[in-house]
Structure formats: structure tokens, C-alpha cells
Design an enzyme around this catalytic site. Structure first.
Site, mmCIF file in Angstrom:
data_model
loop_
_atom_site.group_PDB
_atom_site.id
_atom_site.type_symbol
_atom_site.label_atom_id
_atom_site.label_comp_id
_atom_site.label_asym_id
_atom_site.label_seq_id
_atom_site.Cartn_x
_atom_site.Cartn_y
_atom_site.Cartn_z
ATOM 1 N N GLY A 167 0.853 -1.196 0.000
ATOM 2 C CA GLY A 167 0.000 0.000 0.000
ATOM 3 C C GLY A 167 0.878 1.231 0.000
ATOM 4 O O GLY A 167 2.085 1.147 0.222
ATOM 5 N N GLY A 219 2.682 3.631 1.481
ATOM 6 C CA GLY A 219 3.177 3.831 2.848
ATOM 7 C C GLY A 219 3.720 5.227 3.065
ATOM 8 O O GLY A 219 3.973 5.645 4.192
ATOM 9 N N LYS A 232 4.417 12.140 -3.055
ATOM 10 C CA LYS A 232 5.249 11.023 -2.576
ATOM 11 C C LYS A 232 6.195 11.564 -1.511
ATOM 12 O O LYS A 232 6.968 12.480 -1.785
ATOM 13 C CB LYS A 232 6.026 10.454 -3.771
ATOM 14 N N GLY A 281 7.208 7.215 6.395
ATOM 15 C CA GLY A 281 6.264 7.907 5.514
ATOM 16 C C GLY A 281 6.871 9.063 4.747
ATOM 17 O O GLY A 281 6.181 9.775 4.020
ATOM 18 N N ARG A 335 3.974 13.501 -8.132
ATOM 19 C CA ARG A 335 4.071 12.569 -9.264
ATOM 20 C C ARG A 335 2.763 12.584 -10.032
ATOM 21 O O ARG A 335 1.684 12.592 -9.445
ATOM 22 C CB ARG A 335 4.361 11.173 -8.719
ATOM 23 N N ARG A 367 -1.699 -0.983 -10.305
ATOM 24 C CA ARG A 367 -0.513 -1.828 -10.495
ATOM 25 C C ARG A 367 -0.927 -3.285 -10.584
ATOM 26 O O ARG A 367 -2.039 -3.644 -10.174
ATOM 27 C CB ARG A 367 0.400 -1.726 -9.262
ATOM 28 N N ASP A 412 4.482 -4.717 -7.564
ATOM 29 C CA ASP A 412 3.817 -3.466 -7.179
ATOM 30 C C ASP A 412 4.401 -2.284 -7.948
ATOM 31 O O ASP A 412 3.843 -1.192 -7.909
ATOM 32 C CB ASP A 412 3.947 -3.208 -5.666
ATOM 33 N N ASN A 413 5.494 -2.512 -8.647
ATOM 34 C CA ASN A 413 6.101 -1.438 -9.433
ATOM 35 C C ASN A 413 5.867 -1.627 -10.930
ATOM 36 O O ASN A 413 6.619 -1.113 -11.744
ATOM 37 C CB ASN A 413 7.600 -1.345 -9.138
HETATM 38 P P1 AMP Z 1 9.042 0.980 -3.234
HETATM 39 O O1 AMP Z 1 10.290 0.218 -2.965
HETATM 40 O O2 AMP Z 1 9.228 2.471 -3.309
HETATM 41 O O3 AMP Z 1 8.260 0.432 -4.364
HETATM 42 O O4 AMP Z 1 8.137 0.784 -1.922
HETATM 43 C C1 AMP Z 1 7.710 -0.467 -1.489
HETATM 44 C C2 AMP Z 1 6.731 -0.289 -0.346
HETATM 45 O O5 AMP Z 1 7.375 0.310 0.777
HETATM 46 C C3 AMP Z 1 5.546 0.593 -0.662
HETATM 47 O O6 AMP Z 1 4.427 0.064 0.035
HETATM 48 C C4 AMP Z 1 5.954 1.922 -0.097
HETATM 49 O O7 AMP Z 1 4.854 2.733 0.216
HETATM 50 C C5 AMP Z 1 6.685 1.486 1.157
HETATM 51 N N1 AMP Z 1 7.662 2.487 1.612
HETATM 52 C C6 AMP Z 1 8.829 2.835 1.014
HETATM 53 N N2 AMP Z 1 9.461 3.792 1.720
HETATM 54 C C7 AMP Z 1 8.685 4.071 2.789
HETATM 55 C C8 AMP Z 1 8.781 4.960 3.903
HETATM 56 N N3 AMP Z 1 9.823 5.778 4.053
HETATM 57 N N4 AMP Z 1 7.771 4.955 4.801
HETATM 58 C C9 AMP Z 1 6.721 4.152 4.660
HETATM 59 N N5 AMP Z 1 6.560 3.285 3.645
HETATM 60 C C10 AMP Z 1 7.529 3.230 2.721
HETATM 61 MG MG MG Z 2 6.721 0.977 -5.335
#
Ligand code: AMP
Ligand code: MG
Length: 491
Positions: A94, A96, A117, A130, A180, A187, A256-257
Site C-alpha cells: 500500500g 506507505g 510522494k 512515511g 508525481r 498496479r 507493485d512497481n
Molecule cells: P518501493 O520500494 O518504493 O516500491 O516501496 C515499497 C513499499 O514500501 C511501498 O508500500 C511503499 O509505500 C513502502 N515504503 C517505502 N518507503 C517508505 C517509507 N519511508 N515509509 C513508509 N513506507 C515506505
Molecule cells: Mg513501489
């Protein structure tokens, strides 16, 4: 009072169709306000295309929206729920650290997501803070805009603001928020989320929503969910071939990407090839080379199989038949990426018609590039400019033979040499966001608050097929260094 008027003046025209999906797909919440928002960069061209007024966006009230301290009128901010296979392991995820503030309806009537973001914790944050750091958000801005200029479908970057708060990564970093812009944030992982919850009605609502938003022409078909699968496969077969042709390594192709719109999404540890080698991996955490350059078509196929699995209950009432439909749809994916790639390679070498042996001509060149550690972009650039002496291959006997074969190949088509050159120019970028140039721009911005290096880089990258003298210095390779370039996920 004046505050509201100024925000409205920015031209926000938001709709919130995502909020009409079943409630399990999102959590409504506002971004968490930040201490001291400051605008670092604004994409004025993109703002104009979105119907947004750049001066209003630059005002205090405009920046307050980009920082999440205010929400524009008409916004229904929410964090999206999704799941995903991360390096092959399934996890509920989700947004995050992101909030969708709404869908901007642009002047020509196109619907695009506006997402902040780095906007604070959400119910999906798990152990994360977050937030996002300035370096990685500027990196996403630079590379996504470079991809767009290269003509590759991608999410876009409207702005980066700093928050006046720091984030703790390996070191303390300035916090930042990226705005963004995406065709949507649907996704593969959004479907996996619905499938994992086992509610077929919700899954169907999501599929209908995706069809309506991205593939309306397939809505009325006999088996519209099969059409959805096929269309998503089509777009990925195009996208992955485009990545391969410019030497782009996404670096974290978790499910998810992978966006269902066919846009490149989530610029984390991505980077462009320098020397040509299919095994290239930049991400420091990709120890097995799962997401290596040469693996991208196979990994995309794997991800699409996860998408098809999630769709199974909608494809057919009878499970074995549903599986058969999915398998048939997926069966020739890597072959299709390859065919798209062949088409692109022909253009890169100025070839208009098709011949059976073209592939061996391409393999011959790539093989020499790999053996001699030739730079991928600069080799094609040199061939485009008719300056083979600029490549490390020049003087090599194999290259001389290959060059003869290539010239003979060009002479077996009706089109003139001049048309070939033009085709090559529009197919081979004169420059890409070189790793050392991106790092240099980020260092100046983050360490010294000097944004001029980044602005100049963005300006030359905005027209990668122009071959202007100004771009020349950006194709110079860095002094060779002892360790390979590494990217980090500490975003
Ligand atoms: P990503 O690697 O950017 O695709 O993120 C993978 C997951 O980790 C997603 O659910 C993001 O929302 C969560 N996420 C990445 N960085 C953070 C952060 N600093 N705080 C909370 N959630 C994060
Ligand atoms: Mg991602």
C-alpha cells in the site's frame, strides 16, 4: 479567504473516481503537514499541459498544496492499498508514504493522478517513516523526465519541495516531497491485493475500473477481462522493449512497481547502461541479479503471470479453462518483446525493411560491444554521426567486417543513406542521464543547495535526439573508476 482563491487560481480541477471503488482499496487521509515547505523545482511545461498555472503554484498557497499542508478544493486525498511480490516474495503493501490527492482533468479532458510522494505515514506504512529524502526525489524527477523526453511511457514529475524537516536514512537528509503525475497508479499489485482478499465482486469492480480508465475500447468485448489481460500484456511488451533499446535498467521490477497503464513507474535504484553487458545490475540489494538488464523481459513475463493469476476468477467460471486462457495470452510475451526490440534495433541501425539475418547483424554488434566494454549509447551515437572512429571498436578487425556487412545491408533497401541517418538520429539518443552526471547534479543540490547543475542537466536531457553542440560534453564518459556504479534503495 484569499488563501482559497489563490489555490483555486492554480487551476486544480480534481475528480476522485478512485474513491468510488469498494472501500477496501484505499484509506482516506490527508497528507501530514510539514514544517517549512520550500519549492525546489517546478515543471512548468507539465504544469501548463495539466491546466495548472505555474505562478500560482509558486505562491505560498501553491507550494502549501505541493507540500501537503493544504489540499485543493475538490480533493479527496487517499492512500491506495496494494500488494506485491518483492524480489519474489508476496507481501501486503500500500502507499506507505504517498497520498493521491485526486485526478486532475486536464484541459483536453485527460484524467491523471496527482500523487504526493513522501507525504507522511499512512495505515500502510509498516515500519517506515512515511517520508522521502531530497536526493532520491530529485533523482526520480530527473530520470522520469529524461525518460519522457526519450519518448518512453512514464509517470511524470511536476515538482519537488523540501519540507524543512530531516529524514534519517544512512545519514540525516533533507526531507522532500515529489508531486508525481501518472495515467494512474493501478498496479499488478493492486489486483494481487484484491485476489488475496478473495472477494470476487471487489476484484471485478477493480477490473471494470481499470478497463474503463485505460482500455475503454475493450470494455464491450465478449470476454472483457481477457481483453484487459491481453492489452496489459501488449503495453508491457512495448514498454520493456523500449527500456532495452535505450539501455534502461529499472532495478526493482517488483509486481507493485508494474503499472497497468504501461507507464514506467517507481524510479528507485534505476540507472542506464554504460558499457554494454546484459548482466548489468546497479541496485546494491539485487544480489542475485534478478532485475539485471538482460533479465527484464523474463521478469516482466513473471510479473504478468502474477497479474493473470489474480484475474483467473474473472476469466472463466471453470478454473482449468481460465488457466488455459491465461496461459495462451502469456505464451508469446518474451517473443513479442523480442520482436518489438528487433523493430527498434532496425531503426537504431537505419534499416527500414526486414531481413531474416538482421538479428545476427545486431548480435554481432552487441557481442563486440560486450567483449570490448564499449559504451552502449555512445556506440550508437558514433554510428549515427558516421564517426565510427569515436568508438573503442574502431580499428578492430571484427568491427571492420561487421561494418561492411552493415553497409551492404543498408544498400539492400530502397531508402537513401540520408533517410537512414535521419532514422538513426530519431532512434539513438545523443545523450542519456549518465550516472556520474546525475550524481553530480544531486550532490550540488543536496550538499550545497546549488540547483543550477540539475537545471542544466534537465535542460540538455529534455531534447535527447537533438545532437546539439551543447549536449556534446554530456556524452563524455567519466574517468574509469575501480568499482562499478551502485544505486541504493534507501529512498
Ligand atoms: P518501493 O520500494 O518504493 O516500491 O516501496 C515499497 C513499499 O514500501 C511501498 O508500500 C511503499 O509505500 C513502502 N515504503 C517505502 N518507503 C517508505 C517509507 N519511508 N515509509 C513508509 N513506507 C515506505
Ligand atoms: Mg513501489
Amino acid at each position: 479567504m484569499t488563501e482559497k482563491i489563490e489555490i483555486r487560481d492554480a487551476g486544480w480541477n480534481l475528480d476522485n473516481s478512485y474513491a468510488s471503488l469498494p472501500e477496501s482499496f484505499f484509506s482516506k487521509l490527508k497528507p501530514t503537514p510539514v514544517r517549512l515547505p520550500k519549492l525546489i523545482i517546478l515543471n512548468e511545461h507539465l504544469a501548463a499541459a495539466l491546466g495548472l498555472n505555474h505562478s500560482a503554484l509558486r505562491s505560498n498557497d501553491g507550494v502549501a498544496v505541493l507540500a501537503g499542508n493544504e489540499v485543493p478544493e475538490g480533493a479527496v486525498p487517499l492512500a491506495q492499498a496494494y500488494a506485491g511480490h518483492q524480489f519474489g516474495h508476496f507481501t501486503m503493501l500500500g502507499d506507505g508514504r504517498a497520498v493521491l490527492i485526486g485526478e486532475q482533468i486536464t484541459p483536453p479532458g485527460v484524467r491523471v493522478d496527482i500523487q504526493l510522494k513522501g507525504s507522511g505515514r499512512t495505515p500502510y506504512s509498516r515500519r517506515g517513516d512515511g517520508r522521502a529524502a531530497l536526493g532520491p526525489m530529485l533523482r526520480e524527477y530527473i530520470i522520469s523526465e529524461a525518460m519522457h523526453a526519450l519518448g518512453i511511457p512514464t509517470t511524470r514529475s511536476l515538482a519537488v519541495v523540501t519540507t524543512g524537516e530531516s529524514v534519517i536514512r544512512e545519514t540525516e537528509q533533507p526531507g522532500a516531497i515529489l508531486t508525481r503525475v501518472a495515467a494512474s497508479h493501478l498496479r499488478v499489485g493492486t489486483f494481487q491485493y484484491a485476489a488475496a482478499r478473495g472477494n470476487t465482486q471487489d476484484l471485478q469492480a477493480l477490473a471494470d475500473y481499470t478497463l474503463h480508465r485505460h482500455y475503454p475500447e475493450a470494455e464491450g468485448g465478449v470476454n472483457r477481462y481477457l481483453s484487459l489481460l491481453q492489452e496489459v500484456i501488449n503495453r508491457q511488451a512495448e514498454l520493456i522493449a523500449r527500456w532495452q533499446l535505450v539501455g534502461f535498467v529499472h532495478g526493482v521490477m517488483n509486481t507493485d512497481n508494474m503499472a497497468l497503464s504501461g507507464e514506467t513507474i517507481d524510479y528507485g535504484p534505476c540507472a542506464f547502461l554504460d558499457t554494454y553487458n546484459p548482466e548489468t545490475v546497479f541496485s546494491s540489494i539485487d544480489l542475485q541479479g534478478r532485475y539485471a538488464y538482460g533479465n527484464q523481459p523474463r521478469i516482466a513475463a513473471w510479473n504478468l503471470a502474477r497479474f493473470a493469476e489474480a484475474l483467473l476468477p474473472l476469466l472463466h467460471d471453470n478454473e482449468p479453462q481460465a488457466v488455459k486462457l491465461a496461459e495462451d495470452a502469456l505464451s508469446d510475451f518474451t517473443e513479442r518483446v523480442h520482436r518489438n526490440w528487433l523493430t527498434g534495433m532496425r531503426a537504431k541501425l537505419g534499416i527500414f525493411n526486414e531481413e531474416q539475418q538482421d538479428e545476427s547483424l545486431f548480435d554481432g554488434l552487441l557481442g563486440m560491444m560486450q567483449k570490448n566494454r564499449a559504451d552502449y549509447t555512445n556506440t550508437f551515437r558514433a554510428l549515427t554521426l558516421g564517426r565510427p572512429e569515436d568508438t573503442v571498436l574502431f580499428g578492430n578487425e571484427d568491427f571492420a567486417k561487421w561494418n561492411e556487412l552493415w553497409e551492404a545491408r543498408l544498400s539492400r533497401q530502397e531508402e537513401s543513406q540520408a533517410s537512414s541517418r535521419l532514422l538513426m538520429r530519431s532512434s539513438n539518443p545523443a545523450l542519456i542521464p549518465r550516472n556520474h552526471r546525475v550524481e553530480e547534479a544531486l550532490e550540488a543540490a543536496v550538499e550545497r543547495e546549488d540547483y543550477s547543475v540539475m537545471e542544466r542537466l534537465l535542460s540538455v536531457l529534455s531534447n535527447p535526439y537533438a545532437y546539439t553542440p551543447e549536449q556534446e560534453e554530456y556524452s563524455i564518459l567519466p574517468e574509469s573508476c575501480s568499482s562499478p556504479y551502485r544505486t541504493f534503495c534507501g529512498t
